[in-house]
Motif scaffolding. Sequence first.
Motif, PDB file in Angstrom:
ATOM      1  N   TYR A  40       0.830  -1.199   0.000  1.00  0.00           N
ATOM      2  CA  TYR A  40       0.000   0.000   0.000  1.00  0.00           C
ATOM      3  C   TYR A  40       0.872   1.260   0.000  1.00  0.00           C
ATOM      4  O   TYR A  40       0.624   2.208  -0.742  1.00  0.00           O
ATOM      5  N   ARG A  41       1.902   1.266   0.835  1.00  0.00           N
ATOM      6  CA  ARG A  41       2.801   2.431   0.891  1.00  0.00           C
ATOM      7  C   ARG A  41       3.514   2.637  -0.441  1.00  0.00           C
ATOM      8  O   ARG A  41       3.691   3.775  -0.888  1.00  0.00           O
ATOM      9  N   ALA A  42       3.909   1.539  -1.091  1.00  0.00           N
ATOM     10  CA  ALA A  42       4.549   1.652  -2.405  1.00  0.00           C
ATOM     11  C   ALA A  42       3.576   2.234  -3.421  1.00  0.00           C
ATOM     12  O   ALA A  42       3.951   3.108  -4.224  1.00  0.00           O
ATOM     13  N   CYS A  43       2.330   1.789  -3.384  1.00  0.00           N
ATOM     14  CA  CYS A  43       1.313   2.340  -4.287  1.00  0.00           C
ATOM     15  C   CYS A  43       1.116   3.825  -4.037  1.00  0.00           C
ATOM     16  O   CYS A  43       1.053   4.619  -4.983  1.00  0.00           O
ATOM     17  N   SER A  44       1.001   4.199  -2.784  1.00  0.00           N
ATOM     18  CA  SER A  44       0.778   5.601  -2.443  1.00  0.00           C
ATOM     19  C   SER A  44       1.938   6.474  -2.891  1.00  0.00           C
ATOM     20  O   SER A  44       1.741   7.568  -3.429  1.00  0.00           O
ATOM     21  N   ALA A  45       3.155   5.991  -2.676  1.00  0.00           N
ATOM     22  CA  ALA A  45       4.335   6.748  -3.082  1.00  0.00           C
ATOM     23  C   ALA A  45       4.376   6.895  -4.605  1.00  0.00           C
ATOM     24  O   ALA A  45       4.677   7.974  -5.125  1.00  0.00           O
ATOM     25  N   GLU A  46       4.053   5.833  -5.304  1.00  0.00           N
ATOM     26  CA  GLU A  46       4.056   5.869  -6.767  1.00  0.00           C
ATOM     27  C   GLU A  46       2.976   6.820  -7.280  1.00  0.00           C
ATOM     28  O   GLU A  46       3.221   7.621  -8.178  1.00  0.00           O
ATOM     29  N   ALA A  47       1.797   6.760  -6.693  1.00  0.00           N
ATOM     30  CA  ALA A  47       0.686   7.618  -7.126  1.00  0.00           C
ATOM     31  C   ALA A  47       0.981   9.090  -6.857  1.00  0.00           C
ATOM     32  O   ALA A  47       0.468   9.964  -7.567  1.00  0.00           O
ATOM     33  N   ALA A  48       1.798   9.362  -5.851  1.00  0.00           N
ATOM     34  CA  ALA A  48       2.134  10.755  -5.527  1.00  0.00           C
ATOM     35  C   ALA A  48       3.101  11.356  -6.540  1.00  0.00           C
ATOM     36  O   ALA A  48       3.204  12.579  -6.640  1.00  0.00           O
ATOM     37  N   THR A  49       3.795  10.503  -7.296  1.00  0.00           N
ATOM     38  CA  THR A  49       4.794  11.002  -8.231  1.00  0.00           C
ATOM     39  C   THR A  49       4.328  11.008  -9.680  1.00  0.00           C
ATOM     40  O   THR A  49       4.899  11.717 -10.504  1.00  0.00           O
ATOM     41  N   ARG A  50       3.318  10.207  -9.990  1.00  0.00           N
ATOM     42  CA  ARG A  50       2.853  10.135 -11.383  1.00  0.00           C
ATOM     43  C   ARG A  50       1.460   9.541 -11.448  1.00  0.00           C
ATOM     44  O   ARG A  50       1.011   8.885 -10.513  1.00  0.00           O
ATOM     45  N   GLY A  51       0.803   9.757 -12.560  1.00  0.00           N
ATOM     46  CA  GLY A  51      -0.492   9.127 -12.788  1.00  0.00           C
ATOM     47  C   GLY A  51      -0.301   7.648 -13.067  1.00  0.00           C
ATOM     48  O   GLY A  51       0.688   7.241 -13.687  1.00  0.00           O
ATOM     49  N   GLY A 107      -1.692   3.959 -14.621  1.00  0.00           N
ATOM     50  CA  GLY A 107      -2.571   3.380 -15.620  1.00  0.00           C
ATOM     51  C   GLY A 107      -3.703   2.619 -14.929  1.00  0.00           C
ATOM     52  O   GLY A 107      -3.641   2.352 -13.728  1.00  0.00           O
ATOM     53  N   PRO A 108      -4.732   2.262 -15.692  1.00  0.00           N
ATOM     54  CA  PRO A 108      -5.878   1.573 -15.095  1.00  0.00           C
ATOM     55  C   PRO A 108      -5.506   0.271 -14.374  1.00  0.00           C
ATOM     56  O   PRO A 108      -6.021  -0.009 -13.293  1.00  0.00           O
ATOM     57  N   GLY A 109      -4.604  -0.504 -14.941  1.00  0.00           N
ATOM     58  CA  GLY A 109      -4.203  -1.760 -14.308  1.00  0.00           C
ATOM     59  C   GLY A 109      -3.488  -1.541 -12.991  1.00  0.00           C
ATOM     60  O   GLY A 109      -3.756  -2.232 -11.996  1.00  0.00           O
ATOM     61  N   GLU A 110      -2.590  -0.574 -12.970  1.00  0.00           N
ATOM     62  CA  GLU A 110      -1.870  -0.253 -11.728  1.00  0.00           C
ATOM     63  C   GLU A 110      -2.823   0.280 -10.665  1.00  0.00           C
ATOM     64  O   GLU A 110      -2.736  -0.102  -9.493  1.00  0.00           O
TER      65      GLU A 110
END
Length: 106
Positions: A29-40, A42-45
């Motif tokens: 979850y933390r990895a997802c949040s960090a990734e989402a904070a830096t870029r948009g 895709g639908p699968g991600e």
Amino acid sequence: MLLGGLALAGAASAGERIVPPDPELLARYRACSAEAATRGMGPGEAQACAWTYLLLKLSLLPGVDLETFRSLDPAGRQAVQQEGYAAYLAWKAQSGTARAFGAGGM
């Protein structure tokens, strides 16, 4: 709270033990949040991260597994998700994680 025979106490209820989240799900979850904070994403991600977040919330609710969650009607699933989110916030407050990541942090 009673949802189709499933009793759920409020996550912040007095005297209720706060269950720590599953460490692997929390890390994902933390990895997802960090990734989402830096870029948009895709639908699968985005779907994979939403799935991770659901599983994380369920991991904080003793007695509510994925099979039980899926058996609930939409209103019951919504209530369980809200209970899981409240449990997550209670765990963050108890563990000091909110301070470590900032008020709006992971």
